[in-house]
Scaffold this motif. Sequence first.
Motif, PDB file in Angstrom:
ATOM      1  N   TYR A 219       0.852  -1.194   0.000  1.00 15.70           N
ATOM      2  CA  TYR A 219       0.000   0.000   0.000  1.00 15.70           C
ATOM      3  C   TYR A 219       0.886   1.242   0.000  1.00 15.70           C
ATOM      4  N   MET A 220       0.606   2.146  -0.913  1.00 15.49           N
ATOM      5  CA  MET A 220       1.505   3.270  -1.159  1.00 15.49           C
ATOM      6  C   MET A 220       1.120   4.524  -0.382  1.00 15.49           C
ATOM      7  N   SER A 221       1.173   4.418   0.954  1.00 14.62           N
ATOM      8  CA  SER A 221       0.910   5.596   1.783  1.00 14.62           C
ATOM      9  C   SER A 221       2.181   6.067   2.471  1.00 14.62           C
ATOM     10  N   GLY A 222       3.312   5.491   2.144  1.00 14.91           N
ATOM     11  CA  GLY A 222       4.580   5.889   2.751  1.00 14.91           C
ATOM     12  C   GLY A 222       5.682   4.940   2.330  1.00 14.91           C
ATOM     13  N   SER A 223       6.852   5.110   2.935  1.00 17.58           N
ATOM     14  CA  SER A 223       7.989   4.250   2.590  1.00 17.58           C
ATOM     15  C   SER A 223       7.884   2.920   3.327  1.00 17.58           C
TER      16      SER A 223
ATOM     17  N   PRO B 290       5.822 -10.709 -10.806  1.00 15.77           N
ATOM     18  CA  PRO B 290       5.453  -9.309 -11.099  1.00 15.77           C
ATOM     19  C   PRO B 290       5.177  -8.519  -9.819  1.00 15.77           C
ATOM     20  N   MET B 291       4.945  -7.234  -9.982  1.00 17.55           N
ATOM     21  CA  MET B 291       4.620  -6.387  -8.837  1.00 17.55           C
ATOM     22  C   MET B 291       3.780  -5.205  -9.309  1.00 17.55           C
ATOM     23  N   ALA B 292       2.836  -4.796  -8.434  1.00 19.42           N
ATOM     24  CA  ALA B 292       2.007  -3.614  -8.690  1.00 19.42           C
ATOM     25  C   ALA B 292       1.936  -2.811  -7.391  1.00 19.42           C
ATOM     26  N   PHE B 293       1.092  -1.797  -7.365  1.00 22.43           N
ATOM     27  CA  PHE B 293       1.014  -0.923  -6.188  1.00 22.43           C
ATOM     28  C   PHE B 293      -0.439  -0.652  -5.833  1.00 22.43           C
ATOM     29  N   HIS B 294      -0.731  -0.746  -4.552  1.00 23.52           N
ATOM     30  CA  HIS B 294      -2.085  -0.574  -4.047  1.00 23.52           C
ATOM     31  C   HIS B 294      -2.261   0.867  -3.567  1.00 23.52           C
ATOM     32  N   VAL B 295      -3.253   1.561  -4.088  1.00 25.71           N
ATOM     33  CA  VAL B 295      -3.456   2.961  -3.700  1.00 25.71           C
ATOM     34  C   VAL B 295      -4.911   3.267  -3.373  1.00 25.71           C
TER      35      VAL B 295
ATOM     36  N   PRO C 208      -4.160  13.334  -3.130  1.00 26.75           N
ATOM     37  CA  PRO C 208      -3.836  11.948  -2.758  1.00 26.75           C
ATOM     38  C   PRO C 208      -3.113  11.173  -3.860  1.00 26.75           C
ATOM     39  N   GLU C 209      -3.433  11.477  -5.115  1.00 26.94           N
ATOM     40  CA  GLU C 209      -2.768  10.792  -6.226  1.00 26.94           C
ATOM     41  C   GLU C 209      -1.256  11.028  -6.201  1.00 26.94           C
ATOM     42  N   ASN C 210      -0.849  12.207  -5.745  1.00 30.90           N
ATOM     43  CA  ASN C 210       0.590  12.523  -5.684  1.00 30.90           C
ATOM     44  C   ASN C 210       1.300  11.673  -4.635  1.00 30.90           C
ATOM     45  N   ILE C 211       0.616  11.408  -3.528  1.00 31.63           N
ATOM     46  CA  ILE C 211       1.197  10.530  -2.499  1.00 31.63           C
ATOM     47  C   ILE C 211       1.442   9.150  -3.089  1.00 31.63           C
ATOM     48  N   ALA C 212       0.403   8.615  -3.705  1.00 30.77           N
ATOM     49  CA  ALA C 212       0.497   7.267  -4.271  1.00 30.77           C
ATOM     50  C   ALA C 212       1.565   7.198  -5.354  1.00 30.77           C
ATOM     51  N   ARG C 213       1.569   8.189  -6.237  1.00 33.20           N
ATOM     52  CA  ARG C 213       2.515   8.188  -7.357  1.00 33.20           C
ATOM     53  C   ARG C 213       3.960   8.284  -6.850  1.00 33.20           C
ATOM     54  N   TYR C 214       4.208   9.167  -5.889  1.00 34.73           N
ATOM     55  CA  TYR C 214       5.572   9.377  -5.394  1.00 34.73           C
ATOM     56  C   TYR C 214       6.113   8.106  -4.734  1.00 34.73           C
ATOM     57  N   PHE C 215       5.337   7.521  -3.829  1.00 33.89           N
ATOM     58  CA  PHE C 215       5.845   6.367  -3.087  1.00 33.89           C
ATOM     59  C   PHE C 215       5.871   5.095  -3.932  1.00 33.89           C
TER      60      PHE C 215
END
Length: 941
Positions: free
Chosen positions: A39-43, A72-77, A124-131
């Motif tokens: 989950y992409m809410s931080g490092s 493979p790998m993806a990201f949860h946002v 919020p999209e910027n948080i997800a995209r950055y991390f």
Amino acid sequence: MDFAEIERKWQRRWQEDNIFEPRVEKGRKKFFITVPYPYMSGSLHIGHGRTFTTGDIIARFKRLRGYNVLFPMAFHVTGTPVLAIADAIRSGDERVINLYREYVRIYEDDEERVEKIVRSFVEPENIARYFAEKTQQDFIGMGYSIDWRRKFHTAEPIYNKFVEWQFKKLYDKGVIKKGAYPITYSPVDGNPVGEDDIEDGDVNKVTIMEFTAIKFGFEDGYLVAATLRPETIFGVTNLWINPHAEYCEVLVDGEKWWISKEAAEKLHYQKENVKTGKCVKGEYFVGKTVVEPSEGREVPVLPAEFVDPDNATGVVYSVPAHAPYDYRALEDLKKNDNMLLKYGLNSEEIRKIEPIKIIDIEGYDIPAKDICERMSIKDQNDPRLEEATQIIYKDEFYSGVLNDKCGKFAGIKINEIKDEVKNWLKDMGKADVFYETSRKAVTRNGHKVIVAVLQDQWFIDYTPEWWKDAGHRAVDKMLFYPEKYRDIMHGIIDWLEKRPCARKRGLGTRFPWNREWIIESLSDSTIYMAMYTIVHILRRENIGPERLGEEFFDYVFLGRGSASEVSKITGIDEKIVEEMRSEFLYWYPNDQRHTAPPHLSNHLAFFIMHHVAIFPEEHWPGGITLNGLMIREGAKISKSKGNVIPLAHVADKYGVDLFRLYCALNADLDSVVDWRESEIASLRRRFVQFVNLAEESIEVEDLKELNRMDRWLLSRFYRLFRESVALFENFRIRDAMLNMLIHFVNDIKYYERREGPERRRRMVRRILGDWLLILSPVIPHICEELWHRLGHESYISLETLPPIREDYIDDVVEAEEEYIRSILADIKEIVEVARIKPSKIYIYTAERWKWEIFNALKDSTPREAMKIAMRIRKGKETADFVKRLLKEHLEYREIDEIRVLKESSEYLQKETGAEIIINAEYDPKKKRRFSLPLKPAIYIE
């Protein structure tokens, strides 16, 4: 050797040459492994790193075994967490802003840039995209063999279309429903919340508890107490109320209830027709009486500061015969003259209150009283009351029976009573339902979580029998490691009921039938592994979401319709449609899902259930493996404890291969890994020792002829190699690495003492290629470096293990060396015990007749042994020898003791500093008679 530079070098090379981007190879066995996307809410920190590292080790080992591996790998946002973070930053919440400054500083060293990035997090999209971007860098920096062509995030339009399709398939099965249902809810956010939205919800699950709210007659209404055990109503002696808390008059469908202020606020979210009136302090009720509903008895209301007004209704009924807390609280109150006086209570009347026993259990008179006396529990503050409570509840559940005081329920066992008493009270209008969370919980942005009953809530109904049957069938077929989790998963599937699947706030996929709703973040993450098989083609062909209708996914994932029909409907070239169908058919099912146990009761259960509902059986999941969590210096890794090590810091602070090795060696998969700096330092020394052994051997020539010790080392290596391959196959990674990096290095040290450093270098060179191969899943960077230094041009990361050299595994030569080592250990023990410095050591091997008998007895039973021996050689000496043999339990091995001793005499002499004499006539202490086959007698001068 600069390990950090070596790691970066090979990570660049792997990425540049795209070596982890597998293609469909029909006829070649495939292996598709996934680890849940983060989950992409931080490092991420090293605790997360253990699970991803283990997944990568498994993927790399499968490549070694010849599989075409997709990892493979993806990201949860999706969901509310990133939304809550953005809201907090937008509102100027300094705590959250400072936290995110810390996260960003992990990657940025320019303060202006840090501030600019954090300010951008109001979206919020910027948080997800950055991390997501930084986490990808972290994963590359950890050496993970991921196919990055297939990455996506869960708020992408193409993913939204896939989730819409998934829900349409579930709707077609009749399991997407709408109605009133209790859910965890944030009143501040005005939104249902799931595990992902709740702070620590992934590791400390919040469940919904159904209390029975029992109405005790009071004035012109009711004082309502909540319980999880309504069958104990017959033993009520009093109510407990917190005199300092606020209690409110609440009209529920026109009926007057008195409950805590906190309960009143919750009740507004659980019932439709609720109005809150005046509020008073709890002391208002103290000393008054209420009418108990089962028999109409009057019981007093007594003060108790332990009553939590924020738990259920804030009113507790007391059953001191069966609840240790109630028993001790009542006894304490009887002795507390100050409290009795303060609230104007009649001390004589209070002291007359006696427990009412309603449950008969063998071994108890008054259960709560008895257990408190046995455990010497003196007052209501004793922490052992919880243990006492669990003991009583357990004993009552398994052997308790309701007695004659329980009216028509008398004679019913506690474990069979179920809902009978609750339903009886409800039918009389004396009970209702009150929902509460299993623990106090807040959302990730600190807002209180309660239970709400939403009237028009969309939910997934997991209760149909056909669905549970299919889920159980899948679990029976799947691989589970550790195996114990199979039964746990069966239990979870039995327990699954209805689950809310949509909310009105957060990132994610709009609900197909009502666009105001958004599919919640665990419901949208159940079969996404299928997307990995085609997403790279969607990107390559620039196929947008507008072309991804139901017919497209039906064909690609379910084979419904035809490529030509889909091509006409979507405008996607027929060959491309067929290519995606072929990709899916080749890679599916997901052979192994690797994660950690906290995901069992939610994500993994949904992963299984949604697959069995949507896909044909041949595409059901293949297996689930789980590893324990990671702690640091004995404590949970958390921001509040200040013990977080970001994954991004691993390379510079420790080295990636060393981290991976620690994860592999520190504990079995099923155990917790405890990250300790002292152990890291010790492991670093072992790691460097291995690298030095390898480096020193690269340039030397192989041996032309092998002696007995050479054959011993080869046998040891290939035996451990064979064992370790099997251990890896069975996910016993720790044992495999103990074999190949600890035990075998110890064997090399021993060999060097026997044969010297030069011969050791040449022998290591002989097996170095195979040694690097078996170690490469765990420490891939250094193995890749050494592999190329050996002159190989191929990547070790893509190599296949060679056939095991069974011809080198020599039981006899290993037995011979074990024989020498045991003799040396015996000599050292004698020297230590006798405290002597030996000048001569006499070794006496067993006479021939002892070997004849030993050989004859190898397949006999103890009862037959003496008869067989006496047929070979009669006499007391033979009888004594057989008795000793039976007592020693010697393992049969055929060794030429004299030859082996002569070959090793120089070594024994060097190790002991004494002259070694074998089978001399000289035997002043008559030691020879004590010799046994494989266990010679020893005399030291």
